[in-house]
Scaffold this motif. Structure first.
Motif, PDB file in Angstrom:
ATOM      1  N   ARG A 188       0.896  -1.245  -0.102  1.00  0.00           N
ATOM      2  CA  ARG A 188       0.144  -0.049   0.083  1.00  0.00           C
ATOM      3  C   ARG A 188       0.930   1.280  -0.092  1.00  0.00           C
ATOM      4  O   ARG A 188       0.589   2.252  -0.665  1.00  0.00           O
ATOM      5  CB  ARG A 188      -0.884  -0.128   1.148  1.00  0.00           C
ATOM      6  CG  ARG A 188      -1.952  -0.835   0.992  1.00  0.00           C
ATOM      7  CD  ARG A 188      -2.873  -0.848   2.477  1.00  0.00           C
ATOM      8  NE  ARG A 188      -4.144  -1.464   2.425  1.00  0.00           N
ATOM      9  CZ  ARG A 188      -5.278  -1.396   1.517  1.00  0.00           C
ATOM     10  NH1 ARG A 188      -5.278   0.029   0.988  1.00  0.00           N
ATOM     11  NH2 ARG A 188      -6.311  -2.017   1.972  1.00  0.00           N
ATOM     12  N   LEU A 207      -9.733   6.578  -2.698  1.00  0.00           N
ATOM     13  CA  LEU A 207      -9.258   5.914  -1.123  1.00  0.00           C
ATOM     14  C   LEU A 207      -8.652   7.222  -0.481  1.00  0.00           C
ATOM     15  O   LEU A 207      -8.412   7.131   0.486  1.00  0.00           O
ATOM     16  CB  LEU A 207      -8.189   4.830  -1.251  1.00  0.00           C
ATOM     17  CG  LEU A 207      -8.764   3.479  -1.751  1.00  0.00           C
ATOM     18  CD1 LEU A 207      -7.843   2.531  -1.777  1.00  0.00           C
ATOM     19  CD2 LEU A 207      -9.805   2.818  -0.817  1.00  0.00           C
ATOM     20  N   ASN A 208      -8.731   8.216  -1.036  1.00  0.00           N
ATOM     21  CA  ASN A 208      -8.149   9.561  -0.338  1.00  0.00           C
ATOM     22  C   ASN A 208      -8.799   9.742   0.800  1.00  0.00           C
ATOM     23  O   ASN A 208      -9.994   9.837   0.918  1.00  0.00           O
ATOM     24  CB  ASN A 208      -8.025  10.625  -1.453  1.00  0.00           C
ATOM     25  CG  ASN A 208      -6.943  10.612  -2.654  1.00  0.00           C
ATOM     26  OD1 ASN A 208      -6.151   9.469  -2.487  1.00  0.00           O
ATOM     27  ND2 ASN A 208      -7.208  11.360  -3.931  1.00  0.00           N
ATOM     28  N   ARG A 212      -7.976   5.544   3.318  1.00  0.00           N
ATOM     29  CA  ARG A 212      -6.531   5.295   3.223  1.00  0.00           C
ATOM     30  C   ARG A 212      -5.964   5.021   4.711  1.00  0.00           C
ATOM     31  O   ARG A 212      -5.199   4.179   4.811  1.00  0.00           O
ATOM     32  CB  ARG A 212      -5.660   6.172   2.394  1.00  0.00           C
ATOM     33  CG  ARG A 212      -4.391   5.565   1.628  1.00  0.00           C
ATOM     34  CD  ARG A 212      -3.700   6.702   0.918  1.00  0.00           C
ATOM     35  NE  ARG A 212      -4.305   7.292  -0.146  1.00  0.00           N
ATOM     36  CZ  ARG A 212      -4.928   6.607  -1.215  1.00  0.00           C
ATOM     37  NH1 ARG A 212      -4.234   5.585  -1.395  1.00  0.00           N
ATOM     38  NH2 ARG A 212      -5.623   7.356  -2.040  1.00  0.00           N
TER      39      ARG A 212
END
Length: 441
Positions: free
Chosen positions: A131, A144-145, A149
């Motif tokens: 990741r 995913l910001n 995340r």
């Protein structure tokens, strides 16, 4: 003093499991906001589905590296936490390693737990590197910001801390056993912490006892914190993968459900003997108040369960042909948006004593745009790839249905096709008398 510690432990345990129960109740309420749908058929196939997909991880291993690492974490974390039962009994009654009477089997269990703990640590580090160092495409996606995340990394850090505390707790316990300290009976096998215990050499017994107790308390409190964090995390799938796979749609993936009320209307139009003004038969379904879905309350409860079960792994988005060609659609985002809107509605209910107060927002447009919905090719790649049988496509289709049937808001090309079907009996614009000429060519 020991009695007071046991009481304090009972209070901590009650608070931890009590808060978890409150969140589970809230979760069930939110899922039940969805429309009813019958998923009680073919129980044998459903049990098999759950055992193979949720328990057996059969779809995870389609990507071998990630699948193998996930199985290590899944199996290791679940099995290691079987020791939680012993920790609870010891905490409530002041005992120490209460299952030590199992003898050799107990030693086998503790030894296995330690080996699994190391394997979990290795797998977690690999996932963290995928990741944050390698930054694989599906984890670098903009959807995913922010919180998603961070959430993924928080879970990895949680697992590292919990596994490390488990090994340190055992290492201190082993050192105290070897020193013959009272209360620390000779029990268990420690193939990993045996090599860690020398770090306590040079410390007095009282200090090591204090460290062992600190690691023990941090381990159990950490587990309770992790348990309650699940509700706010994508890792809720640890619990929901099982009902989600059981209640998954068993129909062929290419089969799209028809609205019964619309089907009946078409049949009525095609039957020359039907009375359009006849009263509906007793027990017959009435036409729905709304066609399709514009908000989460219009979706069915299985779709809402899907939203909460989403692992945010991105396999759906990475396999989506629309996304691969630069379209705005991300099936993962569809599920995340549905869950976010459902949580927003849930907070509205909490703030208004169980009554939803209109907030002038909806899933459609405020969370999911029409551009995203019409980018979908309905190929089912997202459904095929999902490791826990989630169907973003079913939500997309219901929202499209709303746009077409309630708002007449289909793209111009689709409107032209439907006009041609209505006027010419075919998607193409030619005279009805010519529609079968192609058969002679």
């Amino acid at each position: 003093m020991s009695f007071l510690v046991n009481i304090f432990f009972a209070i901590i345990l009650t608070l931890g499991f009590g808060y978890f129960a409150i969140n589970v109740k809230k979760l069930v309420r939110n899922i039940n906001m969805g429309r009813d749908v019958n998923r009680s058929d073919n129980s044998s196939a459903r049990w098999n589905n759950m055992l193979m997909v949720a328990l057996g991880q059969s779809k995870m291993v389609k990507r071998p590296v990630a699948g193998f690492m996930h199985i290590l974490i899944y199996v290791g974390f679940v099995i290691i936490n079987l020791e939680l039962l012993e920790i609870i009994i010891d905490g409530l009654f002041g005992t120490h390693r209460v299952f030590a009477f199992l003898g050799g089997f107990y030693s086998f269990l503790i030894g296995s737990f330690e080996i699994l703990a190391v394997l979990v640590l290795v797998a977690v580090v690999v996932f963290w590197a995928r990741r944050n160092v390698l930054k694989l495409g599906r984890f670098a996606n903009p959807d995913l910001n922010g919180k998603p995340r961070k959430d993924a990394n928080y879970i990895l850090y949680f697992e590292i801390v919990l596994m490390s505390l488990f090994l340190l707790m055992n290492a201190a316990d082993f050192w105290l056993q070897q020193a013959g300290v009272e209360h620390y009976i000779q029990a268990g096998s420690f193939p990993i912490s045996h090599f860690i215990s020398p770090v306590f050499n040079g410390l007095n017994e009282g200090t090591v006892v204090m460290l062992e107790r600190t690691f023990w308390w941090m381990h159990i409190v950490g587990i309770l914190i992790f348990l309650n964090y699940l509700y706010y995390s994508k890792h809720l799938h640890i619990l929901l993968a099982f009902p989600n796979t059981y209640y998954a749609d068993l129909n062929a993936k290419g089969k799209i459900d028809n609205l019964e009320s619309v089907t009946k209307e078409v049949q009525l139009m095609m039957d020359p003997n039907a009375d359009p003004f006849a009263a509906p038969a007793p027990g017959a379904d009435e036409a729905p108040a709304k066609f399709g879905a514009s908000d989460v309350m219009d979706l069915n409860w299985v779709q809402l369960l899907n939203a909460y079960t989403c692992t945010e792994c991105g396999r759906c988005t990475s396999s989506c042909p629309a996304n691969q060609t630069g379209k705005k659609l991300s099936p993962r985002k569809i599920m995340m948006d549905t869950r976010d809107r459902l949580e927003e509605v849930g907070r509205n209910l909490d703030a208004n004593k169980g009554v939803f107060v209109p907030d002038n927002k909806s899933l459609l447009n405020d969370y999911i745009t029409q551009e995203e919905l019409w980018a979908c090719t309905s190929c089912n790649a997202c459904v095929e790839e999902c490791p826990v049988n989630i169907s973003p496509l079913s939500i997309i289709m219901d929202m499209r249905r709303y746009l077409v049937m309630e708002q007449s808001a289909a793209p111009q090309s689709l409107n032209a096709m439907m006009t041609n079907i209505e006027n010419n009996g075919a998607p193409w614009q030619y005279n009805q008398m010519d529609r079968l000429n192609w058969k002679s060519e």
